[in-house]
Design a protein around this motif. Structure first.
Motif, PDB file in Angstrom:
ATOM      1  N   ASP D 164      40.388  37.880  51.843  1.00 47.32           N
ATOM      2  CA  ASP D 164      41.122  38.596  50.797  1.00 47.32           C
ATOM      3  C   ASP D 164      40.132  39.040  49.719  1.00 47.32           C
ATOM      4  O   ASP D 164      39.047  38.479  49.584  1.00 47.32           O
ATOM      5  CB  ASP D 164      42.188  37.671  50.184  1.00 47.32           C
ATOM      6  CG  ASP D 164      43.273  38.487  49.480  1.00 47.32           C
ATOM      7  OD1 ASP D 164      43.269  39.736  49.602  1.00 47.32           O
ATOM      8  OD2 ASP D 164      44.130  37.861  48.828  1.00 47.32           O
ATOM      9  N   GLU D 165      40.520  40.045  48.971  1.00 49.88           N
ATOM     10  CA  GLU D 165      39.657  40.516  47.895  1.00 49.88           C
ATOM     11  C   GLU D 165      40.537  41.101  46.794  1.00 49.88           C
ATOM     12  O   GLU D 165      41.508  41.796  47.065  1.00 49.88           O
ATOM     13  CB  GLU D 165      38.690  41.596  48.424  1.00 49.88           C
ATOM     14  CG  GLU D 165      37.790  42.159  47.338  1.00 49.88           C
ATOM     15  CD  GLU D 165      36.619  42.990  47.877  1.00 49.88           C
ATOM     16  OE1 GLU D 165      36.548  43.181  49.104  1.00 49.88           O
ATOM     17  OE2 GLU D 165      35.809  43.433  47.057  1.00 49.88           O
ATOM     18  N   ASP D 166      40.178  40.802  45.558  1.00 48.61           N
ATOM     19  CA  ASP D 166      40.821  41.504  44.452  1.00 48.61           C
ATOM     20  C   ASP D 166      39.726  41.956  43.502  1.00 48.61           C
ATOM     21  O   ASP D 166      38.540  41.895  43.833  1.00 48.61           O
ATOM     22  CB  ASP D 166      41.880  40.619  43.769  1.00 48.61           C
ATOM     23  CG  ASP D 166      41.290  39.345  43.200  1.00 48.61           C
ATOM     24  OD1 ASP D 166      40.063  39.330  42.885  1.00 48.61           O
ATOM     25  OD2 ASP D 166      42.036  38.360  43.069  1.00 48.61           O
ATOM     26  N   THR D 167      40.092  42.437  42.356  1.00 51.41           N
ATOM     27  CA  THR D 167      39.111  42.995  41.428  1.00 51.41           C
ATOM     28  C   THR D 167      38.024  41.985  41.077  1.00 51.41           C
ATOM     29  O   THR D 167      36.842  42.321  40.985  1.00 51.41           O
ATOM     30  CB  THR D 167      39.790  43.442  40.109  1.00 51.41           C
ATOM     31  OG1 THR D 167      41.020  44.030  40.432  1.00 51.41           O
ATOM     32  CG2 THR D 167      38.900  44.416  39.357  1.00 51.41           C
ATOM     33  N   ASP D 168      38.434  40.765  40.896  1.00 50.13           N
ATOM     34  CA  ASP D 168      37.503  39.785  40.345  1.00 50.13           C
ATOM     35  C   ASP D 168      36.912  38.839  41.365  1.00 50.13           C
ATOM     36  O   ASP D 168      35.981  38.093  41.046  1.00 50.13           O
ATOM     37  CB  ASP D 168      38.227  38.916  39.288  1.00 50.13           C
ATOM     38  CG  ASP D 168      38.769  39.759  38.166  1.00 50.13           C
ATOM     39  OD1 ASP D 168      38.114  40.777  37.841  1.00 50.13           O
ATOM     40  OD2 ASP D 168      39.838  39.413  37.653  1.00 50.13           O
ATOM     41  N   SER D 169      37.468  38.836  42.542  1.00 50.07           N
ATOM     42  CA  SER D 169      37.034  37.779  43.458  1.00 50.07           C
ATOM     43  C   SER D 169      37.216  38.183  44.918  1.00 50.07           C
ATOM     44  O   SER D 169      37.926  39.145  45.224  1.00 50.07           O
ATOM     45  CB  SER D 169      37.844  36.506  43.200  1.00 50.07           C
ATOM     46  OG  SER D 169      39.185  36.695  43.631  1.00 50.07           O
ATOM     47  N   ILE D 170      36.553  37.437  45.755  1.00 51.96           N
ATOM     48  CA  ILE D 170      36.853  37.476  47.187  1.00 51.96           C
ATOM     49  C   ILE D 170      37.361  36.090  47.570  1.00 51.96           C
ATOM     50  O   ILE D 170      37.106  35.105  46.868  1.00 51.96           O
ATOM     51  CB  ILE D 170      35.624  37.839  48.042  1.00 51.96           C
ATOM     52  CG1 ILE D 170      34.501  36.801  47.832  1.00 51.96           C
ATOM     53  CG2 ILE D 170      35.142  39.242  47.737  1.00 51.96           C
ATOM     54  CD1 ILE D 170      33.337  36.944  48.784  1.00 51.96           C
ATOM     55  N   THR D 171      38.088  36.037  48.673  1.00 47.80           N
ATOM     56  CA  THR D 171      38.542  34.748  49.189  1.00 47.80           C
ATOM     57  C   THR D 171      38.000  34.606  50.602  1.00 47.80           C
ATOM     58  O   THR D 171      38.080  35.542  51.409  1.00 47.80           O
ATOM     59  CB  THR D 171      40.076  34.667  49.181  1.00 47.80           C
ATOM     60  OG1 THR D 171      40.508  34.802  47.825  1.00 47.80           O
ATOM     61  CG2 THR D 171      40.562  33.327  49.737  1.00 47.80           C
ATOM     62  N   VAL D 172      37.419  33.440  50.883  1.00 42.97           N
ATOM     63  CA  VAL D 172      36.765  33.245  52.182  1.00 42.97           C
ATOM     64  C   VAL D 172      37.370  32.060  52.918  1.00 42.97           C
ATOM     65  O   VAL D 172      37.874  31.112  52.319  1.00 42.97           O
ATOM     66  CB  VAL D 172      35.244  33.007  52.021  1.00 42.97           C
ATOM     67  CG1 VAL D 172      34.572  34.224  51.417  1.00 42.97           C
ATOM     68  CG2 VAL D 172      34.941  31.759  51.226  1.00 42.97           C
ATOM     69  N   ARG D 173      37.283  32.147  54.257  1.00 38.19           N
ATOM     70  CA  ARG D 173      37.794  31.071  55.099  1.00 38.19           C
ATOM     71  C   ARG D 173      36.818  30.873  56.278  1.00 38.19           C
ATOM     72  O   ARG D 173      36.198  31.827  56.739  1.00 38.19           O
ATOM     73  CB  ARG D 173      39.184  31.421  55.635  1.00 38.19           C
ATOM     74  CG  ARG D 173      39.850  30.222  56.353  1.00 38.19           C
ATOM     75  CD  ARG D 173      41.125  30.657  57.055  1.00 38.19           C
ATOM     76  NE  ARG D 173      42.014  31.293  56.095  1.00 38.19           N
ATOM     77  CZ  ARG D 173      42.928  32.225  56.432  1.00 38.19           C
ATOM     78  NH1 ARG D 173      43.059  32.606  57.694  1.00 38.19           N
ATOM     79  NH2 ARG D 173      43.673  32.767  55.500  1.00 38.19           N
ATOM     80  N   GLY D 174      36.743  29.642  56.726  1.00 39.41           N
ATOM     81  CA  GLY D 174      35.880  29.334  57.867  1.00 39.41           C
ATOM     82  C   GLY D 174      35.142  28.044  57.636  1.00 39.41           C
ATOM     83  O   GLY D 174      35.490  27.276  56.728  1.00 39.41           O
ATOM     84  N   ARG D 252      38.267  30.790  46.756  1.00 36.46           N
ATOM     85  CA  ARG D 252      38.172  31.991  45.928  1.00 36.46           C
ATOM     86  C   ARG D 252      36.811  31.989  45.228  1.00 36.46           C
ATOM     87  O   ARG D 252      36.424  31.006  44.586  1.00 36.46           O
ATOM     88  CB  ARG D 252      39.312  31.966  44.889  1.00 36.46           C
ATOM     89  CG  ARG D 252      39.552  33.305  44.207  1.00 36.46           C
ATOM     90  CD  ARG D 252      40.796  33.291  43.331  1.00 36.46           C
ATOM     91  NE  ARG D 252      40.754  34.447  42.449  1.00 36.46           N
ATOM     92  CZ  ARG D 252      40.088  34.483  41.292  1.00 36.46           C
ATOM     93  NH1 ARG D 252      39.450  33.423  40.853  1.00 36.46           N
ATOM     94  NH2 ARG D 252      40.078  35.600  40.558  1.00 36.46           N
ATOM     95  N   VAL D 253      36.092  33.103  45.362  1.00 31.98           N
ATOM     96  CA  VAL D 253      34.750  33.208  44.790  1.00 31.98           C
ATOM     97  C   VAL D 253      34.719  34.363  43.789  1.00 31.98           C
ATOM     98  O   VAL D 253      34.992  35.510  44.169  1.00 31.98           O
ATOM     99  CB  VAL D 253      33.702  33.460  45.891  1.00 31.98           C
ATOM    100  CG1 VAL D 253      32.307  33.476  45.299  1.00 31.98           C
ATOM    101  CG2 VAL D 253      33.817  32.440  47.017  1.00 31.98           C
ATOM    102  N   PRO D 254      34.412  34.080  42.521  1.00 33.40           N
ATOM    103  CA  PRO D 254      34.329  35.175  41.528  1.00 33.40           C
ATOM    104  C   PRO D 254      33.275  36.191  41.940  1.00 33.40           C
ATOM    105  O   PRO D 254      32.232  35.816  42.491  1.00 33.40           O
ATOM    106  CB  PRO D 254      33.894  34.452  40.242  1.00 33.40           C
ATOM    107  CG  PRO D 254      34.191  33.010  40.481  1.00 33.40           C
ATOM    108  CD  PRO D 254      34.120  32.773  41.947  1.00 33.40           C
ATOM    109  N   LYS D 255      33.491  37.433  41.660  1.00 33.83           N
ATOM    110  CA  LYS D 255      32.603  38.486  42.153  1.00 33.83           C
ATOM    111  C   LYS D 255      31.197  38.401  41.595  1.00 33.83           C
ATOM    112  O   LYS D 255      30.235  38.835  42.242  1.00 33.83           O
ATOM    113  CB  LYS D 255      33.202  39.870  41.859  1.00 33.83           C
ATOM    114  CG  LYS D 255      34.336  40.181  42.826  1.00 33.83           C
ATOM    115  CD  LYS D 255      34.276  41.602  43.318  1.00 33.83           C
ATOM    116  CE  LYS D 255      35.242  41.827  44.462  1.00 33.83           C
ATOM    117  NZ  LYS D 255      35.960  43.101  44.310  1.00 33.83           N
ATOM    118  N   ASP D 256      31.065  37.834  40.400  1.00 31.02           N
ATOM    119  CA  ASP D 256      29.702  37.765  39.867  1.00 31.02           C
ATOM    120  C   ASP D 256      28.878  36.665  40.531  1.00 31.02           C
ATOM    121  O   ASP D 256      27.718  36.465  40.218  1.00 31.02           O
ATOM    122  CB  ASP D 256      29.704  37.594  38.346  1.00 31.02           C
ATOM    123  CG  ASP D 256      30.426  36.331  37.921  1.00 31.02           C
ATOM    124  OD1 ASP D 256      30.897  35.563  38.806  1.00 31.02           O
ATOM    125  OD2 ASP D 256      30.543  36.110  36.705  1.00 31.02           O
TER     126      ASP D 256
END
Lengths: 468, 468, 468, 468
Positions: D164-174, D252-256
């Motif tokens: 998943d991705e939004d303005t501020d972050s991506i979300t990762v799985r695995g 969830r990982v902040p984009k910066d």
């Protein structure tokens, strides 16, 4: 006098030297085609002075001197020397050319002799530089029974020894073997072959003499003799070394040419100092040979159309790792070098001997890989006479085509056969095992050059024991 | 007709065969000295019938037949065959002689053909036994690009194939390479080289023809050609094999001599059946060569006076283990043999291929050990012309004496050089790697011959998993 | 009395033996869980009598005897013995079980003792057969400084020796190490460890005593001690051997139990006769371990989905060749066996020692291959406690699935880790190198068992020299 | 903030991280004794700052920074980095400590990312330097079926990917596996494991997050778990690494904090850039381990009194050559380094990978040699509980004396057993084979790093063919 050309070098060989080849005495080594090939090979180290002065010519106190003869004072000097040795070997088809060995001996003499011997060595060194002489080195004695010391041999002559001495000269008798370049050098440096005790003092002798000195007889090996066409023998029809059994039949040596006269305690250090430089030479002159094996493997795999097979890639990587490990350790031996006695730089003996170890221990496996990748045609392929017959050539062109035209493939196969499966290949295999020190000699030097203190005390600490 | 003598065999070679050697056509192979040496070598397998009838002559239905040609029916038959192959190789200096390969091919034909082909094979077999014929076998195609199937090659002739057929005959075109004995055999058996699919049916062909059949041209390799004296070349001045590029220039083959005619499904099995016997032959004929390497190492270590050194003992044991592992697995391959198709006994392929694997993978290391123990004189020693000059010989006798007199040592060194460091040694090295199957071919057969079920189910049980 | 069951064997171990384990004396080896696992492992060689009487029970003069104890009289007897040893090892997870070693010692005593010692050995043998006893063998002395003979050691007890003798008994002192099965056997056979001279006569001693003999103290190694769950330790949670430092604290041995009493000339032959049988045992009990390594490699390659890769195929073939070479030479050692002294059959020592050599020299490479094919999860994977937690297991099942479900893969990985990367694997690695003779011991026996005459005289003939 | 002490590092680990160990969640890694040992091991890289500031502290723009984190700009920088890595490994018993891996990852990010990712990487790098953070690196995905690309796996989560991705972050799985130091680091850098195509863009992801980020779960391997006394386990009772299965449960990982977001073309270069540094780290941190093996072999040979034997000398030399070849190539990889992208110095990949190749391919042989020289006591010796019992110790002291007192010998043997024959030894063996790249990965990089042009064109010239 300045640097000599190849032709000047050739002319200098015309003297009264006594060279025996294939059962008879040779009048003129330059006039004998098989020997002339060896002379041409050695001339490379003269001709390169014109061609690549940046690499091959040095300015010493305002005089042009062969760069081979510059005694190294720094790691950079050794790096440059390595590059020069590699370049002449590259021109020589992957083999030593000539000046390497004499300069190795001179550096050893400058480092490991003392007193009058050292003065004589320095004077000799100046003369060699000035006259740009070609030097051979006789070190390995014939040895007889290897479990006995020199003086214990049934025949006292099996190690070269002093049989007489007067005010101006010594007289020596005995024989050295495996003497490379003796038949096509100007002078011969003699070095002791091993450490000696006081009882063997007569055998502790080192000197230099012109090749045509009375009593010096050279019996040149016929190895790889005979006519050879360039189709079947692309390397060995152009490059050749001469090795002799070098017999000193009561040879009189003026004292100002003697570097070691019965000082047995210096015999071992002098022998080892030569080894330091000569194995450094070895690992550098072998680099083009390593390139040959890697390059040939890579090309024949392509020519046979098998480059994509997993086992082929694995074998090529094995070859590359072998070759580049030697190259890496050769470079390192210069980088890690340190000042030796009398300011002559000493290559790192651990790196030198490990490079030599990897080269020698891996050589037969490399031949096996090349043989494997090339295929049976190495030994069942056509010859130069077949190729020269247009009707036969047409058949060969049709049926030996593979991923490349037949001509390229057959030339590559012959190249590899010359290198691995015929007499020149055998010569290289014997050299890989014995030249510049045997497998066991390298192992001994590795063991001696390695200081185990760091490793042992680290383990003692971790294992909570005091030093054993 | 009964068994032929060596001389009868020689006479039979005088026909209209088209043999090319060193760039020109040869009138009479027996009259050409270099080729005659190969004929003499092969004559061993005829002469042994008189000398060792217990080993070399069999009684088949009341008739004397060459024991080579007895199709094995039991493990004991294979043990006897192994002993016969070893004995002729022993007489032949450690190399295959001739009848081995033809009988290998006949056994394969008797096992792996069917229908009319099998009938033809049986009739041919009876004739060979009756007339005691010398057979060569052409199997390996020239192959071209190895990543492509026979029909996909740029030139359709790179694999031998059928180009025409009528009621009585087929016509074939193409070339085989590495064909041993073709120039000095009576007939040639042709076998397919690999498995083939229906699209390659034209390439699925097997037959036998006399060597002088029109259109058959033999281009014999000049490998190890040239005069060679017995001092420097003690083995290769007496023993030689001939290999040819064997070109079929639209050769017409009568149908009663055809064993496989486009039945592509039989090509693979026939190729492999030949391999079964031919590698069994290989591991038996190599036994004397293994003895040579072990014996030579043991003798030269004594001659050089180094037998007591720890590393020398270790190297000798390494050689012995290598040699005797091959010998043990060769014996085992007969002990474990089992009946094949049509009652022809099949040597155990796992043991056969492992024996071959150990031989081939260990050969270069064995050469390295021999080289190491022998010393540099292998490549820098004197030649026959030197030895023949009494004045030079006196010098050599003085200076090459070691733990044994110089003559013995030099003869041993030349023997080892002939075997490892000159062209004949290269020939043996290429043969070790490629003859009777490459390293990869043996690995493939080991993998195919091994049933992993026992090992996998044992582990599955211990690890408490069902079968994967 | 007849053959005993596993339970009868267990009951027999309850006596006054002095066994020390993990720092304290053990009351009852069967009652101590870690030791009981070793007892269970050894019970396999009793329980097999009921399960596979065809293999494990022999009829000797009308009496049922454990087939382990049948002294071999023929090659077939050795083939059968090999099959029995392999089968109990298969049940034992690839390791020796117990009765092998005692019977090896008895065969050696029956072959290599003389006079009264031989009579005592025969009487002892009859009793062992009759009572179906479990025997351990103490051979290896602790040795101290290996460069000194037994009598030269600083402490005279470092080799077991006779310190007193009277009419009925001898008294011995010293220690043996690496004594397998001593803590869970009924009796202990003591053998000398090496050849001895007359001056070491006190050290030339062999006898048998019950384990609970006063003065005999067993210090069992804690190697691989500790609880272990079957998920992480599928083999070593079920199978275990006990080795002891076996101390003889002035142990009195009745003379009718003494097989060698100061006859130093028999010490070496007796030690070697044991080696003949014990290495034969070794190469047969290792066969299931070899299957384990081949099978595990084949399965994990499938589980990881890498079976098709060229390098993986090559590594599997390398493992197969290693394993099957050992198996082939093991078979051959029985096939080539010959009658020894007193009619006891002797396995072929060359084949035995070559099989052992290949096994031992190849073991670490086999471990390297298995490690390579398995992947890093061998050392970073989950444990039994993780697997038992349902929430964690769900994560593991999701993320460790590969070409097979995670459970199979993890079980295989743990199986391989137990075998190669944990303490039990280390135990196997040390055994491979040292048990039943070190690498150097095998090399020495290969060298001694090989007669070089054939090879040397063949080369002498070919090289045209008389024998050296 | 300045450099932290080991205790400050320990305190920083007390947060909400979710660490699972031996089947249950751990509250506090520092409070759990087995995990605390790993924390203590990693604390070495903090404590060295006080102890050896010359080596471990750098001045960057007037601020003190951990020298680990200085991005190399020159060969000298890499030489210094190598020395630092070697020194902390020396303190760590021959193993990596912690900061090496995070700095390797940062240098890769600084070299191989672009645009916004590079800006984020630089900002992250500044923060790490400033706060002296402890970083773990998760690179290796769990991978599933290795013949399939990330997106082709049955379960799309087998490679870490963006869900998943939004303005501020991506979300990762695995999940990532083999993640060293994750449980005892402050933050985790995630890197892609391989080259990827555009279709796998979701899998081309790199970022950094604090260890206590919600959704991040660490399942730590229990390898070498359990109490261990220092007598039997002198290394592994003091040093330990933690590896985890690292599960990203919709993190969830902040984009910066994202360095690579779906730019698949950068995945391969980033993965390889990390490999450049991480294998350079590997060959430097292995140097003390090599010293351990050489030193231990040298000491145990003395302790056993076998140092003078020829085969022992040979084996020691083999170990030295192996060890010093790796050391030499490690040095060379810095000497030959060159500027990489964005000015970050790149160690010579050919030398790095050859050093790793020699280390990994020689490791099992080195273990075999150590095992051979040590003797069977490695696996049958006494334990710490035995040694602690004075009565038993007296027996051990008497009977395990050799050329040195029993205590020294037993301590050395346990040291070697810990290193080669128990679970920690197995761990080292698996690491040698797989950590920082498998055997095949190194071979691939050697092949890629070697430019065959020089070798091929040289051969083409000598063989008189144009380029193929």
């Amino acid at each position: 006098m300045g640097l000599r050309t190849g032709d000047e070098y050739r002319k200098g060989l015309n003297d009264d030297r006594r060279v025996f080849y294939r059962g008879r005495q040779v009048d003129d080594v330059v006039g004998e085609p098989e020997l002339a090939m060896a002379v041409d090979h050695s001339a490379i180290c003269f001709d390169i002075a014109a061609d690549r002065p940046d690499l091959a010519v040095a300015d010493v106190d305002g005089e042009e001197v062969s760069a081979f003869y510059v005694a190294p004072k720094s790691a950079d000097d050794l790096v440059r020397r390595g590059a020069l040795i590699e370049e002449v070997s590259r021109r020589g088809g992957g083999t030593i050319v000539l000046k390497e060995v004499g300069s190795d001996a001179m550096f050893a003499l400058l480092r490991a002799t003392e007193g009058e011997g050292l003065e004589n060595a320095r004077e000799f060194y100046r003369r060699v530089c000035r006259d740009d002489l070609a030097l051979a080195v006789a070190q390995t004695d014939v040895k007889g029974d290897r479990s006995l010391a020199p003086r214990q041999q049934a025949d006292p002559d099996l190690y070269l020894h002093i049989v007489d001495e007067d005010t101006d000269s010594i007289t020596v008798r005995g024989a050295k073997c495996h003497t490379s370049f003796s038949a096509n050098a100007d002078e011969l440096i003699v070095l002791p072959t091993r450490a000696m005790g006081p009882d063997d003092a007569d055998y502790a002798v080192s000197f230099a003499i012109p090749i045509d000195t009375p009593g010096l007889n050279l019996y040149v090996s016929p190895y790889a003799a005979g006519d050879r066409n360039s189709f079947e023998f692309p390397i060995s029809s152009k490059h050749k070394l001469l090795e002799s059994l070098t017999v000193f039949d009561d040879v009189r040596v003026p004292k100002d040419r003697v570097f070691l006269n019965r000082r047995s305690e210096l015999a071992g250090p002098l022998a080892l100092a030569f080894v330091d430089y000569h194995r450094f030479t070895a690992i550098n002159y072998k680099l083009p040979l390593l390139d040959i094996m890697v390059g040939a493997a890579s090309l024949i795999a392509d020519a046979n159309g098998i480059s994509k097979a997993g086992h082929v890639k694995g074998k090529l990587t094995e070859l590359i790792t072998w070759s580049e490990t030697v190259r890496g350790l050769a470079q390192l031996s210069a980088v890690r070098s340190r000042p030796g006695e009398h300011g002559v730089q000493q290559p790192d003996p651990l790196a030198v001997n490990m490079a030599k170890y990897h080269f020698a221990h891996g050589f037969h496996n490399a031949v096996a890989i090349l043989t494997d990748l090339s295929g049976g045609l190495l030994a069942t392929g056509p010859g130069g006479e077949d190729w020269d017959n247009p009707e036969i050539r047409a058949v060969l062109e049709k049926y030996y085509a593979a991923a490349v035209p037949a001509e390229k493939r057959l030339k590559l196969l012959n190249f590899i056969a010359d290198l691995t499966a015929r007499d020149y290949g055998g010569y290289q295999s014997v050299l890989a095992t014995h030249a510049e020190g045997s497998l066991e000699a390298e192992k001994l030097q590795i063991s001696r050059s390695f200081d185990p203190t760091r490793a042992r005390s680290y383990v003692s600490g971790l294992a909570a024991i005091d030093a054993l």
